[in-house]
Structure formats: structure tokens, C-alpha cells
Scaffold this motif. Sequence first.
Motif, PDB file in Angstrom:
ATOM      1  N   GLN A  40       0.837  -1.210   0.000  1.00 37.71           N
ATOM      2  CA  GLN A  40       0.000   0.000   0.000  1.00 37.71           C
ATOM      3  C   GLN A  40       0.871   1.260   0.000  1.00 37.71           C
ATOM      4  O   GLN A  40       0.619   2.226   0.710  1.00 37.71           O
ATOM      5  N   GLN A  41       1.886   1.228  -0.850  1.00 39.20           N
ATOM      6  CA  GLN A  41       2.792   2.380  -0.963  1.00 39.20           C
ATOM      7  C   GLN A  41       2.122   3.485  -1.765  1.00 39.20           C
ATOM      8  O   GLN A  41       1.562   3.252  -2.831  1.00 39.20           O
ATOM      9  N   LYS A  42       2.208   4.706  -1.258  1.00 40.57           N
ATOM     10  CA  LYS A  42       1.651   5.848  -1.974  1.00 40.57           C
ATOM     11  C   LYS A  42       2.611   6.283  -3.078  1.00 40.57           C
ATOM     12  O   LYS A  42       3.818   6.382  -2.866  1.00 40.57           O
ATOM     13  N   VAL A  43       2.050   6.530  -4.257  1.00 40.57           N
ATOM     14  CA  VAL A  43       2.817   7.050  -5.388  1.00 40.57           C
ATOM     15  C   VAL A  43       2.103   8.317  -5.866  1.00 40.57           C
ATOM     16  O   VAL A  43       0.897   8.293  -6.139  1.00 40.57           O
ATOM     17  N   PHE A  44       2.855   9.394  -5.974  1.00 39.67           N
ATOM     18  CA  PHE A  44       2.284  10.696  -6.340  1.00 39.67           C
ATOM     19  C   PHE A  44       2.556  10.979  -7.818  1.00 39.67           C
ATOM     20  O   PHE A  44       3.628  10.664  -8.333  1.00 39.67           O
ATOM     21  N   ALA A  45       1.577  11.578  -8.488  1.00 40.83           N
ATOM     22  CA  ALA A  45       1.739  11.864  -9.921  1.00 40.83           C
ATOM     23  C   ALA A  45       0.935  13.092 -10.295  1.00 40.83           C
ATOM     24  O   ALA A  45       0.279  13.728  -9.448  1.00 40.83           O
ATOM     25  N   HIS A  46       0.976  13.417 -11.575  1.00 41.56           N
ATOM     26  CA  HIS A  46       0.330  14.609 -12.105  1.00 41.56           C
ATOM     27  C   HIS A  46      -0.595  14.184 -13.241  1.00 41.56           C
ATOM     28  O   HIS A  46      -0.164  13.580 -14.216  1.00 41.56           O
ATOM     29  N   ARG A  47      -1.852  14.510 -13.107  1.00 39.99           N
ATOM     30  CA  ARG A  47      -2.881  14.028 -14.017  1.00 39.99           C
ATOM     31  C   ARG A  47      -2.575  14.386 -15.475  1.00 39.99           C
ATOM     32  O   ARG A  47      -2.742  13.558 -16.373  1.00 39.99           O
ATOM     33  N   CYS A  48      -2.133  15.609 -15.707  1.00 36.12           N
ATOM     34  CA  CYS A  48      -1.927  16.041 -17.089  1.00 36.12           C
ATOM     35  C   CYS A  48      -0.835  15.230 -17.770  1.00 36.12           C
ATOM     36  O   CYS A  48      -0.936  14.889 -18.958  1.00 36.12           O
ATOM     37  N   VAL A  49       0.221  14.868 -17.015  1.00 32.14           N
ATOM     38  CA  VAL A  49       1.304  14.076 -17.593  1.00 32.14           C
ATOM     39  C   VAL A  49       0.807  12.675 -17.935  1.00 32.14           C
ATOM     40  O   VAL A  49       1.031  12.167 -19.044  1.00 32.14           O
ATOM     41  N   LEU A  50       0.133  12.042 -16.990  1.00 30.57           N
ATOM     42  CA  LEU A  50      -0.347  10.677 -17.216  1.00 30.57           C
ATOM     43  C   LEU A  50      -1.355  10.637 -18.363  1.00 30.57           C
ATOM     44  O   LEU A  50      -1.311   9.737 -19.212  1.00 30.57           O
ATOM     45  N   CYS A  52      -1.805  12.706 -20.931  1.00 36.20           N
ATOM     46  CA  CYS A  52      -1.317  12.991 -22.282  1.00 36.20           C
ATOM     47  C   CYS A  52      -0.362  11.914 -22.794  1.00 36.20           C
ATOM     48  O   CYS A  52      -0.144  11.796 -23.993  1.00 36.20           O
ATOM     49  N   ARG A  53       0.179  11.101 -21.884  1.00 34.52           N
ATOM     50  CA  ARG A  53       1.156  10.092 -22.284  1.00 34.52           C
ATOM     51  C   ARG A  53       0.572   8.691 -22.424  1.00 34.52           C
ATOM     52  O   ARG A  53       1.165   7.834 -23.068  1.00 34.52           O
ATOM     53  N   CYS A  54      -0.604   8.450 -21.823  1.00 35.20           N
ATOM     54  CA  CYS A  54      -1.115   7.074 -21.790  1.00 35.20           C
ATOM     55  C   CYS A  54      -2.633   7.073 -21.828  1.00 35.20           C
ATOM     56  O   CYS A  54      -3.288   7.625 -20.943  1.00 35.20           O
ATOM     57  N   GLN A  55      -3.165   6.426 -22.855  1.00 32.91           N
ATOM     58  CA  GLN A  55      -4.614   6.381 -23.028  1.00 32.91           C
ATOM     59  C   GLN A  55      -5.294   5.656 -21.874  1.00 32.91           C
ATOM     60  O   GLN A  55      -6.393   6.024 -21.455  1.00 32.91           O
ATOM     61  N   ALA A  56      -4.640   4.619 -21.342  1.00 33.37           N
ATOM     62  CA  ALA A  56      -5.230   3.858 -20.242  1.00 33.37           C
ATOM     63  C   ALA A  56      -5.387   4.742 -18.999  1.00 33.37           C
ATOM     64  O   ALA A  56      -6.425   4.705 -18.314  1.00 33.37           O
ATOM     65  N   GLY A  59      -8.245   7.233 -19.458  1.00 34.79           N
ATOM     66  CA  GLY A  59      -9.550   6.656 -19.152  1.00 34.79           C
ATOM     67  C   GLY A  59      -9.781   6.518 -17.656  1.00 34.79           C
ATOM     68  O   GLY A  59     -10.866   6.814 -17.141  1.00 34.79           O
ATOM     69  N   MET A  60      -8.739   6.079 -16.941  1.00 34.95           N
ATOM     70  CA  MET A  60      -8.855   5.910 -15.495  1.00 34.95           C
ATOM     71  C   MET A  60      -9.131   7.239 -14.807  1.00 34.95           C
ATOM     72  O   MET A  60     -10.020   7.345 -13.959  1.00 34.95           O
ATOM     73  N   LEU A  61      -8.398   8.257 -15.191  1.00 30.73           N
ATOM     74  CA  LEU A  61      -8.549   9.558 -14.558  1.00 30.73           C
ATOM     75  C   LEU A  61      -9.852  10.237 -14.964  1.00 30.73           C
ATOM     76  O   LEU A  61     -10.438  10.983 -14.182  1.00 30.73           O
ATOM     77  N   SER A  62     -10.329   9.980 -16.164  1.00 31.60           N
ATOM     78  CA  SER A  62     -11.607  10.545 -16.608  1.00 31.60           C
ATOM     79  C   SER A  62     -12.754   9.976 -15.801  1.00 31.60           C
ATOM     80  O   SER A  62     -13.713  10.680 -15.475  1.00 31.60           O
ATOM     81  N   TYR A  99       7.112  10.016 -17.597  1.00 27.91           N
ATOM     82  CA  TYR A  99       7.649  11.360 -17.372  1.00 27.91           C
ATOM     83  C   TYR A  99       8.896  11.642 -18.205  1.00 27.91           C
ATOM     84  O   TYR A  99       9.113  12.775 -18.636  1.00 27.91           O
ATOM     85  N   THR A 100       9.734  10.636 -18.410  1.00 26.09           N
ATOM     86  CA  THR A 100      11.071  10.884 -18.976  1.00 26.09           C
ATOM     87  C   THR A 100      11.348  10.167 -20.291  1.00 26.09           C
ATOM     88  O   THR A 100      12.393  10.387 -20.912  1.00 26.09           O
TER      89      THR A 100
END
Length: 300
Positions: A40-50, A52-56, A59-62, A99-100
Amino acid sequence: MAGPCSVQLQGNAAAFTAALRTLVNNPQFSDVTFVVGREQQKVFAHRCVLACRCQAFRGMLSQGLTGSEDSPGSVPPQGPFILGNVQPEVFLAVIEFLYTNSVTLNSHIALDVLTSSVEYGLQDLCKLCVKFIKDTLSVEQVCEALQAAVTYGQADLQQHCLAFIESCTAAVVRTRGFHELSDVVLAQVLRSDHLAVDELDLVQAVREWAHVSSAVLECPVPEVAALPVRELRLPLLAPSELATLESHNQRDLLIPVESIAAAWRYHALRRGSGVPSRLCRPRRGTRPRDHHRHLDPHTK
């Protein structure tokens, strides 16, 4: 009068990548959180990056955006999104790539990252994983890599793994990965003429595989082994070896009686036995037997 000339110029890509790398799993300015793995490790990210880079991920964020507080089980836009079936290290490798456009791999996670790349539809990440796996292939991991290659339709990796197995078959058949192959993939391996192992040793390896699979699947040995056993080249065994095999076979019925009878028929009738020619063809590692001189030259 000519219009203004527009030219797209590229800055320092390495500096740009390095700057984005600082955002990987960085809670500062993060707007979405994942809870990953049994840890149950927390991983932080940014919606716009995810997105624009990955359709999956888009869909999840939408779904998170459209979910309302009144909808049971809806996820707020910022998460947390629960991903219990993936290791944190594997998920972080996927995030790093998003990201990279690069990824840090090691032999412990490469196959799992390959799996995630397929699940998320990340073809470029998949290619990087395949390259890494090919470059670092080992006796202990080659069967697991082959199984993954077949499962995910990676033909190039599949051929590479098979060639590796052909080069050091005797060592590979003693690994845990060999015992965990599916019946379909094992049968595919056994169709090769280039396995560097004698047929008698191969029969024993298949027997050990069958007993492991029988215990795991809770199915009788003859049932789990039906497909691979068809690829064993019993006519290559000497009569004394075949007699011993027939005796041992009474314990677990690994090999159908019909297959053993066909091998005996080959010894009696040779070319008129009706045994498929592929089952009479020596492999690269087959030890010569006296009766091999009677083999049809077209099968050698």
C-alpha cells in the motif's frame, strides 16, 4: 511579400528530461495519488502528464472526474486509486517512463514491467523491456521470459529465448522456470531439432515437469502432459531404453501406450512403421545409438 518564416528549434533534451525526472513520485504539486501493491505504498503523480502520455491512464482519470459523491465506489479526481496487483517498483518504472521516456530496469522487475507495458498499451516501453530482457537473458530466467513472450505476442523475444534454450538445454531443463512452463509453450520447445540434450534426458525432464504441473493444477499426469508428450521422439531410444521407459511408465502413465507401441513398431519395421518423420529425427544433442544408422536420411 513573403510571410514570416517559422522554424521549430530544439533545446537541451537531457536537461528537459532531468527536470521532469524530479517530478516522479514527488508530492509537491501532485494532484493524483495511487496506493500500490500489498505494501500500500503511496505514489504521487500529475494528471496532465499521465493523461497525455497514456490512453489507459486518461480513461482511469476521466472516470475519477465523472464520478460523483453520490455514486457508490466512485473515486475522487485526486484519488487515491488502488492498484493492489502491481509491485510499487514496477509501477514506479512505468511512471518514470511516462515522465522521462526512459526507464530504469533490473532483472527482478523487467518481466513485470513488460507485463504492465502491455496492459497500459505503452509500445515504446514494451520495446525497451524486450531489449533489456534479451540483453540480460540467463539460464534461470529464460523460460519465464519465453512464457511471457508467447503470452504477449512478442515474436522476436520468443525466437531469442528459444535460441538461448537450444544453446544450453541441459541446464535450462533443471530450472524452476522450466517446470512452470505451460503445456503449449513446452510443446513448442520440444518441436525444436536443435535442443542440446539427449532424448532420454528430455523424457525425464518432461516427466518432472508433468509431476509439478499435476500437483499445481490438481490434474492427473497424463492429462497435463498430453500435448508435450506428443513431441517426445521415442523412436530415437534404443530398445533397452524403451523397455525401461515402458516399465517406469506404468507408475504414472505419462506416455500413452499408443506412443510406446508406435516406437516399438518403428524398431520392428523401420521405414514402414508409420511413425511421423519428425519423431525419428535426431536433435542436436541426441547421443548416437546403433539403430540410428537405419534412420531415413531425409529425417536426419
